[in-house]
Design an enzyme around this catalytic site. Structure first.
Site, PDB file in Angstrom:
ATOM      1  CE  LYS A 185      -1.707  -1.554   3.896  1.00 31.60           C
ATOM      2  NZ  LYS A 185      -2.507  -1.709   4.924  1.00 31.60           N
ATOM      3  CB  THR A 217      -5.679   9.212   6.568  1.00 32.23           C
ATOM      4  OG1 THR A 217      -4.527   9.439   7.643  1.00 32.23           O
ATOM      5  CG2 THR A 217      -5.656   9.941   5.622  1.00 32.23           C
ATOM      6  N   GLY A 219      -7.548   4.496  10.383  1.00 31.98           N
ATOM      7  CA  GLY A 219      -8.276   3.455   9.894  1.00 31.98           C
ATOM      8  C   GLY A 219      -8.341   3.069   8.442  1.00 31.98           C
ATOM      9  CB  THR A 220      -6.644   4.559   5.164  1.00 29.01           C
ATOM     10  OG1 THR A 220      -5.607   4.625   5.852  1.00 29.01           O
ATOM     11  CG2 THR A 220      -7.516   5.748   5.213  1.00 29.01           C
ATOM     12  N   GLY A 221      -6.143   1.612   6.422  1.00 28.26           N
ATOM     13  CA  GLY A 221      -5.533   0.328   6.075  1.00 28.26           C
ATOM     14  C   GLY A 221      -6.534  -0.822   6.638  1.00 28.26           C
ATOM     15  CB  CYS A 222      -8.642  -1.339   9.548  1.00 27.48           C
ATOM     16  SG  CYS A 222      -7.130  -0.972  10.820  1.00 27.48           S
TER      17      CYS A 222
HETATM   18  N1  LIG Z   1      -5.171  10.265   1.154  1.00 27.95           N
HETATM   19  C1  LIG Z   1      -5.476   9.239   0.571  1.00 27.95           C
HETATM   20  N2  LIG Z   1      -6.142   9.495  -0.319  1.00 27.95           N
HETATM   21  C2  LIG Z   1      -6.603   8.225  -1.169  1.00 27.95           C
HETATM   22  N3  LIG Z   1      -6.432   7.213  -0.846  1.00 27.95           N
HETATM   23  C3  LIG Z   1      -5.435   7.011   0.112  1.00 27.95           C
HETATM   24  C4  LIG Z   1      -5.062   7.882   0.955  1.00 27.95           C
HETATM   25  N4  LIG Z   1      -4.370   7.481   2.181  1.00 27.95           N
HETATM   26  C5  LIG Z   1      -4.294   6.159   1.878  1.00 27.95           C
HETATM   27  N5  LIG Z   1      -5.050   5.734   0.754  1.00 27.95           N
HETATM   28  C6  LIG Z   1      -5.166   4.499   0.507  1.00 27.95           C
HETATM   29  O1  LIG Z   1      -5.780   3.886   1.354  1.00 27.95           O
HETATM   30  C7  LIG Z   1      -5.578   2.133   1.546  1.00 27.95           C
HETATM   31  C8  LIG Z   1      -4.786   2.080   2.732  1.00 27.95           C
HETATM   32  O2  LIG Z   1      -3.361   2.380   2.911  1.00 27.95           O
HETATM   33  P1  LIG Z   1      -2.535   2.983   3.778  1.00 27.95           P
HETATM   34  O3  LIG Z   1      -1.103   3.015   3.236  1.00 27.95           O
HETATM   35  O4  LIG Z   1      -2.967   4.370   4.316  1.00 27.95           O
HETATM   36  O5  LIG Z   1      -2.849   1.855   5.034  1.00 27.95           O
HETATM   37  P2  LIG Z   1      -2.270   1.909   6.448  1.00 27.95           P
HETATM   38  O6  LIG Z   1      -0.932   2.607   6.345  1.00 27.95           O
HETATM   39  O7  LIG Z   1      -1.975   0.281   6.893  1.00 27.95           O
HETATM   40  O8  LIG Z   1      -3.246   2.461   7.124  1.00 27.95           O
HETATM   41  P3  LIG Z   1      -3.362   3.145   8.570  1.00 27.95           P
HETATM   42  O9  LIG Z   1      -2.850   4.391   8.531  1.00 27.95           O
HETATM   43  O10 LIG Z   1      -4.791   2.883   8.782  1.00 27.95           O
HETATM   44  O11 LIG Z   1      -2.350   2.173   9.461  1.00 27.95           O
HETATM   45  C9  LIG Z   1      -4.622   2.225   0.220  1.00 27.95           C
HETATM   46  O12 LIG Z   1      -5.435   1.838  -1.003  1.00 27.95           O
HETATM   47  C10 LIG Z   1      -4.055   3.636   0.172  1.00 27.95           C
HETATM   48  O13 LIG Z   1      -3.546   3.709  -1.393  1.00 27.95           O
HETATM   49  C1  LIG Z   2      -6.759  -1.521  16.852  1.00 29.72           C
HETATM   50  C2  LIG Z   2      -6.150  -1.030  15.943  1.00 29.72           C
HETATM   51  N1  LIG Z   2      -5.924  -1.707  15.181  1.00 29.72           N
HETATM   52  C3  LIG Z   2      -5.248  -1.376  13.912  1.00 29.72           C
HETATM   53  C4  LIG Z   2      -4.765   0.042  13.849  1.00 29.72           C
HETATM   54  C5  LIG Z   2      -3.952   0.525  12.726  1.00 29.72           C
HETATM   55  O1  LIG Z   2      -4.724   1.621  12.041  1.00 29.72           O
HETATM   56  C6  LIG Z   2      -5.000   0.786  15.138  1.00 29.72           C
HETATM   57  N2  LIG Z   2      -4.468   1.981  15.251  1.00 29.72           N
HETATM   58  N3  LIG Z   2      -5.827   0.209  16.121  1.00 29.72           N
END
Ligand SMILES: Nc1ncnc2c1ncn2[C@@H]1O[C@H](COP(=O)(O)OP(=O)(O)OP(=O)(O)O)[C@@H](O)[C@H]1O
Ligand SMILES: Cc1ncc(CO)c(N)n1
Length: 277
Positions: A185, A217, A219-222
């Protein structure tokens, strides 16, 4: 008098039954990430969400102040309760907390398992206190998909990923541990587009959407991994599941771009109006 518990008589599944998915993850008291984000995402996709709680965090939009890992025996009991009753179509892991919890999860047979290797929160809080390579050695061989962000991929592989060539090599290196699908990602990168590099059945596929200018942003990854899981639970082929999940996350970020929930990095909107499951 206490009524006796009745068990629904056996009947074949119908297309009207929602598919079932399980999220194996930590609780975020702020409601933006973890189990809470996963359940909202499943609901938005009309998937019945079941849960295996691995950790409880005291957390809000500013960071994590405390956390407690759930004993592995209780993780196993939750997994057994869910998988012996429901026809689980897909599964997802998020925060696991530590090695013992990860080992308990790896012992379960889970279909279409999406592993989001949550290691460190954006705020810097440690969400996995074991060796990051546990994910590759113990859980990845059981996984269908692995979805690290760039910092996580660096920690898993132990080397930096600077050029596009490095990243493509990393996809192959990660796939060698077992998963058919790798998503690297790029949310933490800069540039006008949020680009994720995927490795699927030996092909490199780029997932790209315009980057949404927002600080919300959390929780975007979850949410992204949960949306992939939800689409797999519906039976989508992997590439369609990826495209749908990417569109869903982008729509959620856009819908919440100017929202104010908490003083820090707020959650995205899990029910963006034009999202049709
Ligand atoms: N500002 C943004 N605009 C559009 N897409 C985004 C943005 N930020 C993240 N994404 C997308 O959201 C999805 C999650 O990616 P990200 O790299 O943020 O995950 P993460 O780091 O695991 O998330 P978290 O910050 O929740 O730990 C990916 O498809 C990424 O490209
Ligand atoms: C509980 C939990 N899971 C995953 C993440 C990563 O976004 C977080 N901040 N908190």
């Amino acid at each position: 008098m206490i009524p006796e518990c009745t068990v629904t008589p056996e009947r074949p599944a119908t297309p009207a039954d929602p598919p079932v998915a399980v999220t194996i993850a930590g609780s975020d008291s702020g409601g933006g990430a973890g189990i809470q984000a996963d359940l909202l995402t499943f609901a938005a996709h009309r998937v019945h969400g079941t849960t295996v709680v691995t950790a409880i965090t005291a957390q809000n939009t500013l960071g994590v102040t405390a956390s407690l890992s759930i004993p592995p025996s209780l993780i196993t009991a939750q997994l057994t309760a869910v998988t012996t009753d429901f026809d689980v179509r897909a599964a997802k892991t998020g925060m696991l907390g530590g090695r013992d919890q990860l080992v308990a999860v790896a012992a379960a047979a889970l279909p279409r398992l999406v592993v989001d290797p949550v290691l460190v929160a954006t705020s810097g809080a440690v969400l996995y206190d074991g060796d990051p390579t546990d994910y590759l050695r113990i859980l990845a061989p059981r996984a269908f998909a692995l979805t690290p962000n760039l910092p996580e991929a660096r920690l898993l592989l132990g080397h930096p990923l600077t050029s596009r060539g490095d990243r493509i090599a990393a996809l192959r290196e990660l796939a060698d541990h077992g998963p058919s699908l790798i998503v690297l990602k790029g949310g933490h990168d800069d540039g006008p587009n949020a680009v994720d590099l995927c490795y699927l059945a030996g092909r490199v596929v780029e997932l790209s959407r315009p980057r949404v200018p927002t600080g919300n942003t959390h929780g975007t990854g979850c949410t992204f991994a949960a949306a992939i899981t939800a689409r797999l639970a519906h039976g989508d082929p992997p590439e369609a599941a990826l495209e749908a999940a990417k569109s869903y996350v982008t729509a959620g970020l856009l819908a919440a771009a100017d929202q104010r929930l908490g003083a820090g990095s707020g959650p995205l909107d899990h029910f963006p109006t034009h999202h049709v499951p």
